[in-house]
Write a protein that holds these residues in place. Structure first.
Motif, mmCIF file in Angstrom:
data_model
loop_
_atom_site.group_PDB
_atom_site.id
_atom_site.type_symbol
_atom_site.label_atom_id
_atom_site.label_comp_id
_atom_site.label_asym_id
_atom_site.label_seq_id
_atom_site.Cartn_x
_atom_site.Cartn_y
_atom_site.Cartn_z
ATOM 1 N N SER A 213 -30.279 -49.795 -26.601
ATOM 2 C CA SER A 213 -30.609 -49.732 -28.042
ATOM 3 C C SER A 213 -29.564 -50.194 -29.013
ATOM 4 O O SER A 213 -29.789 -50.669 -30.118
ATOM 5 C CB SER A 213 -31.085 -48.161 -28.476
ATOM 6 O OG SER A 213 -30.084 -47.444 -28.538
ATOM 7 N N LEU A 214 -28.293 -50.314 -28.569
ATOM 8 C CA LEU A 214 -27.129 -50.599 -29.222
ATOM 9 C C LEU A 214 -26.839 -52.142 -29.201
ATOM 10 O O LEU A 214 -26.550 -52.767 -28.147
ATOM 11 C CB LEU A 214 -26.016 -49.919 -28.909
ATOM 12 C CG LEU A 214 -24.736 -49.961 -29.814
ATOM 13 C CD1 LEU A 214 -24.988 -49.039 -30.662
ATOM 14 C CD2 LEU A 214 -23.598 -49.539 -29.242
ATOM 15 N N ALA A 215 -27.533 -52.603 -30.163
ATOM 16 C CA ALA A 215 -27.817 -54.142 -30.293
ATOM 17 C C ALA A 215 -26.177 -54.906 -30.465
ATOM 18 O O ALA A 215 -25.569 -54.399 -31.403
ATOM 19 C CB ALA A 215 -28.694 -54.545 -31.541
ATOM 20 N N ALA A 216 -25.989 -55.929 -29.597
ATOM 21 C CA ALA A 216 -24.825 -56.557 -29.606
ATOM 22 C C ALA A 216 -24.553 -57.164 -31.120
ATOM 23 O O ALA A 216 -25.513 -57.983 -31.548
ATOM 24 C CB ALA A 216 -24.367 -57.503 -28.601
ATOM 25 N N GLY A 217 -23.247 -56.924 -31.766
ATOM 26 C CA GLY A 217 -23.164 -57.588 -32.712
ATOM 27 C C GLY A 217 -23.581 -56.721 -34.053
ATOM 28 O O GLY A 217 -23.207 -56.860 -35.348
ATOM 29 N N ALA B 249 -15.653 -58.079 -26.250
ATOM 30 C CA ALA B 249 -16.397 -57.889 -27.576
ATOM 31 C C ALA B 249 -16.082 -59.029 -28.421
ATOM 32 O O ALA B 249 -17.141 -59.812 -28.968
ATOM 33 C CB ALA B 249 -15.733 -56.645 -28.175
ATOM 34 N N LEU B 250 -14.844 -59.670 -28.392
ATOM 35 C CA LEU B 250 -14.808 -60.919 -29.294
ATOM 36 C C LEU B 250 -15.510 -62.208 -28.719
ATOM 37 O O LEU B 250 -16.152 -63.055 -29.633
ATOM 38 C CB LEU B 250 -13.460 -61.379 -29.385
ATOM 39 C CG LEU B 250 -12.535 -60.806 -30.419
ATOM 40 C CD1 LEU B 250 -11.143 -61.469 -30.402
ATOM 41 C CD2 LEU B 250 -13.160 -61.043 -31.866
ATOM 42 N N ALA B 251 -15.715 -62.091 -27.335
ATOM 43 C CA ALA B 251 -16.344 -63.116 -26.691
ATOM 44 C C ALA B 251 -17.959 -63.183 -27.045
ATOM 45 O O ALA B 251 -18.738 -63.906 -27.286
ATOM 46 C CB ALA B 251 -16.209 -63.102 -25.105
ATOM 47 N N THR B 252 -18.480 -61.740 -26.862
ATOM 48 C CA THR B 252 -19.700 -61.514 -27.405
ATOM 49 C C THR B 252 -20.329 -61.858 -28.771
ATOM 50 O O THR B 252 -21.350 -62.654 -28.994
ATOM 51 C CB THR B 252 -19.987 -59.889 -27.113
ATOM 52 O OG1 THR B 252 -19.755 -59.691 -25.748
ATOM 53 C CG2 THR B 252 -21.572 -59.543 -27.276
ATOM 54 N N LEU B 253 -19.455 -61.742 -29.662
ATOM 55 C CA LEU B 253 -19.420 -62.015 -31.198
ATOM 56 C C LEU B 253 -19.547 -63.517 -31.273
ATOM 57 O O LEU B 253 -20.254 -64.065 -31.826
ATOM 58 C CB LEU B 253 -18.487 -61.421 -32.117
ATOM 59 C CG LEU B 253 -18.451 -59.770 -32.158
ATOM 60 C CD1 LEU B 253 -17.028 -59.441 -32.977
ATOM 61 C CD2 LEU B 253 -19.467 -59.527 -32.889
ATOM 62 N N ASP B 254 -18.770 -64.295 -30.254
ATOM 63 C CA ASP B 254 -18.580 -65.857 -30.415
ATOM 64 C C ASP B 254 -19.862 -66.437 -29.954
ATOM 65 O O ASP B 254 -20.502 -67.168 -30.372
ATOM 66 C CB ASP B 254 -17.499 -66.301 -29.891
ATOM 67 C CG ASP B 254 -16.163 -65.959 -30.542
ATOM 68 O OD1 ASP B 254 -16.309 -65.778 -31.543
ATOM 69 O OD2 ASP B 254 -15.069 -65.930 -29.644
ATOM 70 N N ALA B 255 -20.451 -65.712 -28.914
ATOM 71 C CA ALA B 255 -21.597 -66.244 -28.132
ATOM 72 C C ALA B 255 -22.846 -66.087 -29.187
ATOM 73 O O ALA B 255 -23.809 -66.820 -28.768
ATOM 74 C CB ALA B 255 -21.679 -65.312 -26.806
ATOM 75 N N LEU B 256 -22.944 -65.030 -30.196
ATOM 76 C CA LEU B 256 -24.064 -64.986 -30.790
ATOM 77 C C LEU B 256 -24.127 -66.089 -31.974
ATOM 78 O O LEU B 256 -24.992 -66.313 -32.626
ATOM 79 C CB LEU B 256 -23.640 -63.557 -31.585
ATOM 80 C CG LEU B 256 -24.061 -62.625 -30.815
ATOM 81 C CD1 LEU B 256 -23.595 -61.048 -31.597
ATOM 82 C CD2 LEU B 256 -25.400 -62.293 -30.240
ATOM 83 N N GLY B 257 -22.833 -67.105 -31.770
ATOM 84 C CA GLY B 257 -22.979 -68.228 -32.732
ATOM 85 C C GLY B 257 -22.992 -67.741 -34.291
ATOM 86 O O GLY B 257 -23.221 -68.717 -35.125
ATOM 87 N N LEU B 258 -22.440 -66.787 -34.481
ATOM 88 C CA LEU B 258 -22.022 -66.413 -35.782
ATOM 89 C C LEU B 258 -20.836 -66.816 -36.308
ATOM 90 O O LEU B 258 -19.829 -67.176 -35.829
ATOM 91 C CB LEU B 258 -22.049 -64.846 -35.979
ATOM 92 C CG LEU B 258 -23.160 -63.772 -35.578
ATOM 93 C CD1 LEU B 258 -22.915 -62.350 -35.578
ATOM 94 C CD2 LEU B 258 -24.267 -64.164 -36.118
#
Length: 451
Positions: free
Chosen positions: A151-155, A186-195
């Motif tokens: 339930s903890l949404a990435a980003g 965590a940084l890679a996850t944020l980058d992958a979100l395209g934000l």
């Protein structure tokens, strides 16, 4: 009973029927142009699951919340729990970490009283309180469980807080490699979100810089700091920019660029001066004071004033380790001013604050206490304290921090003319910093080949 079971159509229908009967209403009384009496009968018998819109309409007529019909949670109890959660979070912000931890624990002991967002807030609050109380081993399992929660949404803001806290806890526990792995992931996850670069990037990145520094990876720390400064200037508020400059100052310090480190940290303090996070401001004042003491033209009076101001805040809002670090800096300021008795008092206070477990900072306090004894002419006591600090430091794994303490011990031995002890401490410092000894070529020469 879990919440999926409590939300089953049979139980939802039973709650609607029981509340209707209790209020003396007929099925027709709940009917409307969109909801027929026969449809209400099907809902009450558990043969139909009402939509959110239908549930909302029925809740209004029954004088309760849709959540009560869906889960069976008592509305008054839910409101009481919501109020208690808000007070627990307020206690955490005010530095009442023990009180906050107790409140979060009491809430989580009765999960049926909490809805999903409240449970998440309580669990994050519990982990935060544990970390602030320096109970890192207890905080890590809570954070690990949260990190795996689907339930903890990435980003999301909560996801970022958990990622940052988990990375920071592992770093403070000494597992720097895992701390870096979590931060980089965590940084890679944020980058992958395209934000675009967000405050989440800045928060995660700032924590990662600290871990790079602890590992001695100055190049990565420097590159990331430069990247975050540019992003913070374009996207960040004053607080976010302050956090980046704070870490950039630590990078400059590690590169022995003291004037730049002091300038960057002073700028961080100016940016965060109006922030409502008093603990962060106190920590920055402590950093500025420490850098002031390291500068070529040190002003120990200014440093002492900053530290005393920071110490008052940290006594209320800081952890025991943060308070101890402030006390250790006060040892240095008072020693420079020739106030040896005051310096010794601060060293003893630091050791008292660090008595709950093994900390490298305790070694620093002992070395300073040894120096004060030596300055007073109490040679035997001073050397005994220095031997004790040396023995204690051998129990810690090699790191940038332990390398600094070995260097400090070596310098004290050298000033006492104890060349053998000084050389041993310097060798330990080189080993802790990751620099191996050179190969001895004499070992490769066999006796039969010697002339």
């Amino acid at each position: 009973m879990d919440h999926s079971e409590s939300s089953s159509p049979v139980l939802v229908g039973r709650r609607i029927r029981d509340l209707r009967v209790k209020l003396g209403l007929k099925q027709q009384d709940l009917a409307s142009t969109d909801i027929s009496a026969s449809y209400i009968s099907l809902i009450e018998s558990g043969k139909r699951a009402p939509s959110d819109a239908v549930l909302g309409t029925l809740a209004r007529k029954l004088g309760c919340s849709p959540d009560h019909l869906r889960t069976g949670r008592d509305d008054h109890a839910l409101e009481d729990a919501r109020l208690k959660l808000s007070f627990a979070e307020m206690a955490l912000r005010n530095g009442d970490n023990g009180e906050a931890l107790q409140s979060f624990g009491e809430l989580l002991a009765k999960p049926a009283l909490l809805d999903a967002p409240m449970r998440l807030r309580a669990r994050i609050g519990q982990a935060t309180a544990l970390e602030k109380l320096d109970r890192i081993e207890a905080a890590i399992p809570v954070l690990e469980e949260l990190a795996k929660d689907p339930s903890l949404a990435a980003g999301s803001d909560e996801w970022c807080r958990v990622s940052v806290a988990l990375s920071r806890c592992y770093r403070n526990k000494g597992d720097v490699s895992l701390s870096i792995e979590i931060g980089e992931r965590a940084l890679a996850t944020l980058d992958a979100l395209g934000l675009d670069v967000t405050m989440d990037h800045i928060q995660v990145g700032s924590t990662l810089i600290g871990s790079y520094l602890m590992r001695g990876d100055l190049t990565r720390a420097h590159l990331l700091a430069d990247k975050l400064i540019a992003a913070a200037e374009e996207h960040g508020g004053r607080s976010g920019r302050g956090a980046v400059y704070w870490n950039a100052g630590m990078v400059a310090l590690s590169r022995r660029q003291l004037p730049e480190a002091l300038a960057l940290t002073e700028r961080a303090l100016a940016l965060m001066a109006d922030d409502d996070n008093l603990r962060h401001i106190a920590m920055l004042k402590m950093n500025v004071a420490w850098l002031e003491l390291q500068s070529e033209h040190a002003d120990p009076v200014r440093a002492r004033d900053l530290l005393e101001d920071a110490g008052q805040t940290l006594a209320e809002l800081g952890s025991a380790v943060e308070q101890a670090r402030c006390e250790i800096c006060l040892v240095d300021a008072n020693t420079r001013l020739g106030r040896w008795d005051e310096a010794a008092d601060h060293a003893h206070r630091a050791l008292g604050l660090l008595s709950s477990g093994p900390r490298v900072e305790a070694v620093g306090a002992r070395v300073r206490l040894a120096e004060i004894h030596l300055l007073r002419g109490e040679t035997d006591t001073g050397l005994q304290a220095l031997h004790a600090a040396t023995r204690q430091l051998r129990h810690f794994a090699p790191s940038y921090e332990t390398a600094q303490e070995w260097r400090h011990i070596g310098d004290v031995w050298k000033r006492q003319g104890r060349t053998k002890e000084a050389l041993n401490a310097y060798e330990q410092a080189l080993h802790a910093s990751g620099m191996p000894a050179t190969y001895d070529p004499a070992r490769a020469v066999s006796p039969q080949h010697q002339s």
